[in-house]
Write an enzyme that holds these catalytic residues in place. Structure first.
Site, PDB file in Angstrom:
ATOM      1  CE  LYS A 173      -4.397   0.539   2.342  1.00 43.14           C
ATOM      2  NZ  LYS A 173      -5.035   0.458   3.646  1.00 43.14           N
TER       3      LYS A 173
ATOM      4  CB  THR B  47     -12.394  -0.410  15.061  1.00 44.22           C
ATOM      5  OG1 THR B  47     -13.248   0.455  14.300  1.00 44.22           O
ATOM      6  CG2 THR B  47     -11.300   0.399  15.684  1.00 44.22           C
TER       7      THR B  47
ATOM      8  CB  THR C 140     -15.935   4.579  14.493  1.00 42.39           C
ATOM      9  OG1 THR C 140     -15.953   5.567  13.473  1.00 42.39           O
ATOM     10  CG2 THR C 140     -17.235   4.647  15.272  1.00 42.39           C
TER      11      THR C 140
ATOM     12  CD  GLU D 186     -13.406  11.955   8.808  1.00 46.07           C
ATOM     13  OE1 GLU D 186     -12.324  12.359   9.246  1.00 46.07           O
ATOM     14  OE2 GLU D 186     -14.171  12.680   8.129  1.00 46.07           O
TER      15      GLU D 186
ATOM     16  NE  ARG E 212     -21.769  12.606   2.441  1.00 48.03           N
ATOM     17  CZ  ARG E 212     -22.298  13.475   1.575  1.00 48.03           C
ATOM     18  NH1 ARG E 212     -23.456  13.226   1.015  1.00 48.03           N
ATOM     19  NH2 ARG E 212     -21.656  14.596   1.273  1.00 48.03           N
TER      20      ARG E 212
ATOM     21  CD  GLN F  67     -32.207   7.307  -3.006  1.00 49.66           C
ATOM     22  OE1 GLN F  67     -31.246   8.060  -2.794  1.00 49.66           O
ATOM     23  NE2 GLN F  67     -32.183   6.390  -3.944  1.00 49.66           N
TER      24      GLN F  67
ATOM     25  CB  CYS G  14     -20.171   3.520   8.718  1.00 48.33           C
ATOM     26  SG  CYS G  14     -18.584   3.824   7.954  1.00 48.33           S
TER      27      CYS G  14
ATOM     28  CE  LYS H  72     -16.711  -0.647  11.747  1.00 47.79           C
ATOM     29  NZ  LYS H  72     -16.060   0.194  12.756  1.00 47.79           N
TER      30      LYS H  72
ATOM     31  NE  ARG I 293     -15.480  -1.974   4.180  1.00 47.24           N
ATOM     32  CZ  ARG I 293     -14.724  -1.067   4.792  1.00 47.24           C
ATOM     33  NH1 ARG I 293     -14.194  -1.349   5.963  1.00 47.24           N
ATOM     34  NH2 ARG I 293     -14.503   0.105   4.239  1.00 47.24           N
TER      35      ARG I 293
HETATM   36  C1  UGA Z   1     -21.668   7.105   6.652  1.00 48.15           C
HETATM   37  C2  UGA Z   1     -22.045   8.503   7.150  1.00 48.15           C
HETATM   38  O1  UGA Z   1     -22.930   9.139   6.215  1.00 48.15           O
HETATM   39  C3  UGA Z   1     -20.810   9.372   7.341  1.00 48.15           C
HETATM   40  O2  UGA Z   1     -21.178  10.621   7.891  1.00 48.15           O
HETATM   41  C4  UGA Z   1     -19.836   8.643   8.287  1.00 48.15           C
HETATM   42  O3  UGA Z   1     -18.630   9.363   8.426  1.00 48.15           O
HETATM   43  C5  UGA Z   1     -19.514   7.278   7.711  1.00 48.15           C
HETATM   44  O4  UGA Z   1     -20.732   6.533   7.565  1.00 48.15           O
HETATM   45  C6  UGA Z   1     -18.581   6.584   8.668  1.00 48.15           C
HETATM   46  O5  UGA Z   1     -18.986   6.319   9.809  1.00 48.15           O
HETATM   47  O6  UGA Z   1     -17.409   6.403   8.340  1.00 48.15           O
HETATM   48  P1  UGA Z   1     -21.033   6.043   4.267  1.00 48.15           P
HETATM   49  O7  UGA Z   1     -21.269   4.725   4.944  1.00 48.15           O
HETATM   50  O8  UGA Z   1     -19.800   6.253   3.487  1.00 48.15           O
HETATM   51  O9  UGA Z   1     -21.091   7.244   5.364  1.00 48.15           O
HETATM   52  O10 UGA Z   1     -22.240   6.248   3.260  1.00 48.15           O
HETATM   53  P2  UGA Z   1     -23.644   7.004   3.257  1.00 48.15           P
HETATM   54  O11 UGA Z   1     -23.641   7.972   2.142  1.00 48.15           O
HETATM   55  O12 UGA Z   1     -24.011   7.488   4.589  1.00 48.15           O
HETATM   56  O13 UGA Z   1     -24.615   5.807   2.843  1.00 48.15           O
HETATM   57  C7  UGA Z   1     -24.809   4.676   3.693  1.00 48.15           C
HETATM   58  C8  UGA Z   1     -25.830   3.739   3.123  1.00 48.15           C
HETATM   59  O14 UGA Z   1     -27.139   4.315   3.224  1.00 48.15           O
HETATM   60  C9  UGA Z   1     -25.651   3.415   1.643  1.00 48.15           C
HETATM   61  O15 UGA Z   1     -25.881   2.046   1.451  1.00 48.15           O
HETATM   62  C10 UGA Z   1     -26.723   4.230   0.934  1.00 48.15           C
HETATM   63  O16 UGA Z   1     -27.150   3.647  -0.253  1.00 48.15           O
HETATM   64  C11 UGA Z   1     -27.820   4.215   1.986  1.00 48.15           C
HETATM   65  N1  UGA Z   1     -28.754   5.347   1.888  1.00 48.15           N
HETATM   66  C12 UGA Z   1     -28.313   6.613   2.062  1.00 48.15           C
HETATM   67  C13 UGA Z   1     -30.105   5.092   1.684  1.00 48.15           C
HETATM   68  O17 UGA Z   1     -30.543   3.940   1.536  1.00 48.15           O
HETATM   69  N2  UGA Z   1     -30.984   6.153   1.629  1.00 48.15           N
HETATM   70  C14 UGA Z   1     -30.555   7.432   1.803  1.00 48.15           C
HETATM   71  O18 UGA Z   1     -31.421   8.350   1.758  1.00 48.15           O
HETATM   72  C15 UGA Z   1     -29.198   7.680   2.006  1.00 48.15           C
END
Ligand code: UGA
EC number: 1.1.1.22
Length: 452
Positions: free
Chosen positions: A35, A84, A120, A154, A157, A272, A281, A284, A348
């Site tokens: 990496k 983690t 986290t 953090e 997204r 949505q 995230c 977990k 994941r």
């Molecule tokens: C999420 C959080 O949004 C971040 O703020 C946080 O930092 C991150 O986890 C983390 O803990 O590291 P992430 O998992 O990258 O971010 O993605 P999201 O954009 O939050 O989407 C999560 C899931 O929810 C996806 O599967 C997405 O398709 C779904 N989703 C999102 C929906 O089904 N409906 C929505 O309206 C929005």
């Protein structure tokens, strides 16, 4: 300022590259030599839009190494951003964090270093890391300098990591030591005051002028992260729960969510509906929140329900297909999108995996496609890899139904009329409620939705 970042996963890499871009002198430590070699060559080990461009812009301030001794000594701030993963009982496995903390303690020598938990971690881990650091630190024959532990959760997204870091809604820092809060305030000042020149490819959004800083105690900062993620997860699950009722009473969940979301107290984002949330995230963190609460004999019924509803959405997608096709055995079902959401190759807890496995268990045949994640899919899902389709034409050919699982822009922009004739029965299940139902029907599709 001099910064060291331990761990170059999504969080560590984005933090390191962004801080270097802002002018700090950053060393990223990762024990994975392959990496580190890749990053030194300017290539990004993860799929994240803009990351390679930012790597190039930040290169003069950025060093990658496998040795703690190259980064920790003399650092004003050391971020620990190691993985983690969930242990069997849902609590996070802190092995990597412990070993990183011990290695950091061995190399600390600055007059004052803030050691920041960026991973986290369960509430209370700040104290735990502090104890590990102090044990290892005091075992050394010489113990130069001083340190304090802070939490800086953090909120980025995947797929939007750089914008979320440079233009965040807020920055949260927590420590029981006022000096570390002052150091972190200084570190983030260019973001807080938005005084940096934006990267060429990512202009500053017009509505961003200053970023609120929440400066608090250690436990509160740790809990903010879990509480925020769980709230977002349950907001989506709530939309999905209402969606099931909407389908029964003949209401359109997309319209219902729009009507709800325009109330500023509710807000339109994360409403949505569809096959639900995945990723590394939400699953977990909601699990860990429940596990932490259990240590205090507390139940978290709302968080538990959010998880149950989410799991049910994946099952409902399969039920919709079964209701339509009657018999799933021998049917060919195409899944469009494998990554847990668009703009990432992260698989994941992706809904597509559960849906594919459930269809296979019911005797259906599956075909799978993703515009970006197939390379990772082959490595991480060898049992499902033989079902991958190279092209969209191949995916649609002879299918009894196609499910839009991940709303990649490529799929939304498809000329769907070209594929309807390739299918055995032109059934499309809109797993994200993003396709125009009327348009699909006009093209000859039988349009189904998870909750429409
Ligand atoms: C999420 C959080 O949004 C971040 O703020 C946080 O930092 C991150 O986890 C983390 O803990 O590291 P992430 O998992 O990258 O971010 O993605 P999201 O954009 O939050 O989407 C999560 C899931 O929810 C996806 O599967 C997405 O398709 C779904 N989703 C999102 C929906 O089904 N409906 C929505 O309206 C929005």
């Amino acid at each position: 300022m001099k910064v060291c970042v331990v761990g170059t996963g999504y969080v560590g890499l984005t933090t390191g590259v962004s801080l270097a871009f802002l002018g700090h002198e950053v060393t990223c430590v990762d024990l994975d030599q392959a990496k580190v070699d890749m990053l030194r060559a300017g290539r990004c080990p993860i799929y994240e839009p803009g990351m390679e461009e930012l790597l190039a812009e930040a290169a003069p301030n950025l060093t990658f190494t496998t040795s703690y001794d190259d980064g920790v000594p003399g650092a004003d701030v050391v971020f620990v951003a190691v993985q983690t993963p969930s242990a069997e009982d849902g609590s996070p496995d802190l092995r990597y964090l412990r070993s990183a903390a011990e290695s950091v303690a061995q190399a600390l020598n600055h007059d004052f270093t803030v050691v920041v938990n960026k991973s986290t971690v369960p509430i209370g881990s700040g104290n735990w890391v502090d104890a590990i650091l102090r044990d290892s630190f005091t075992q050394r024959s010489e113990t130069p300098g001083e340190f304090a532990v802070a939490s800086n959760p953090e909120f980025l997204r995947e797929g939007n990591a750089i914008a979320d870091t440079l233009y965040p809604d807020r920055i949260v820092i927590g420590s029981d030591n006022p000096r570390s809060l002052e150091v972190l305030n200084r570190l983030y000042r260019p973001i807080i005051n938005q005084t940096f020149t934006p990267p060429t490819f990512l202009p500053r959004p017009e509505d961003v002028s200053a970023v609120p800083l929440v400066s608090t105690d250690l436990a509160s900062a740790e809990l903010i992260k879990y509480a925020a993620n769980a709230f977002l997860a349950l907001k989506i699950s709530y939309a999905n729960e209402i969606g099931q009722l909407a389908a029964k009473v003949g209401a359109d969940i997309t319209e219902v969510a729009r009507g709800m979301g325009l109330d500023q107290r509710i807000g339109s984002r994360f409403l949505q509906s569809g096959v639900g949330w995945g990723g590394s995230c939400f699953g977990k963190d909601t699990k860990a929140l429940i596990a932490t609460a259990a240590e205090y004999n507390l139940e978290m019924p709302i968080v538990k329900a959010a998880r149950d509803v989410n799991q049910r959405q994946r099952a409902i997608a399969v039920e919709r297909l079964q209701d339509e096709l009657r018999i799933l055995k021998g049917r060919k079902i195409g899944l469009l999108g494998l990554a847990f959401k668009p703009n990432t190759d992260d698989l994941r807890d992706a809904p597509a995996l559960d849906i594919a496995n459930s269809l296979l268990a019911r005797g259906a045949r599956v075909k799978l496609h993703d515009p970006v994640a197939t390379e990772r899919f082959r490595v991480e899902q060898p049992e499902l890899a033989p079902y991958l389709s190279e092209t969209i034409d191949d995916l649609f050919a002879d299918c009894d139904a196609v499910v839009l699982v991940t709303e990649w822009a490529q799929y939304l922009e498809l000329d769907w009329s070209k594929f309807v004739g390739l299918m055995r029965t032109p059934v499309v299940l809109d797993g994200r409620h993003v396709l125009d139902a009327e348009r699909m029907r006009r093209m000859g599709y039988r349009y189904l939705a998870v909750a429409r």
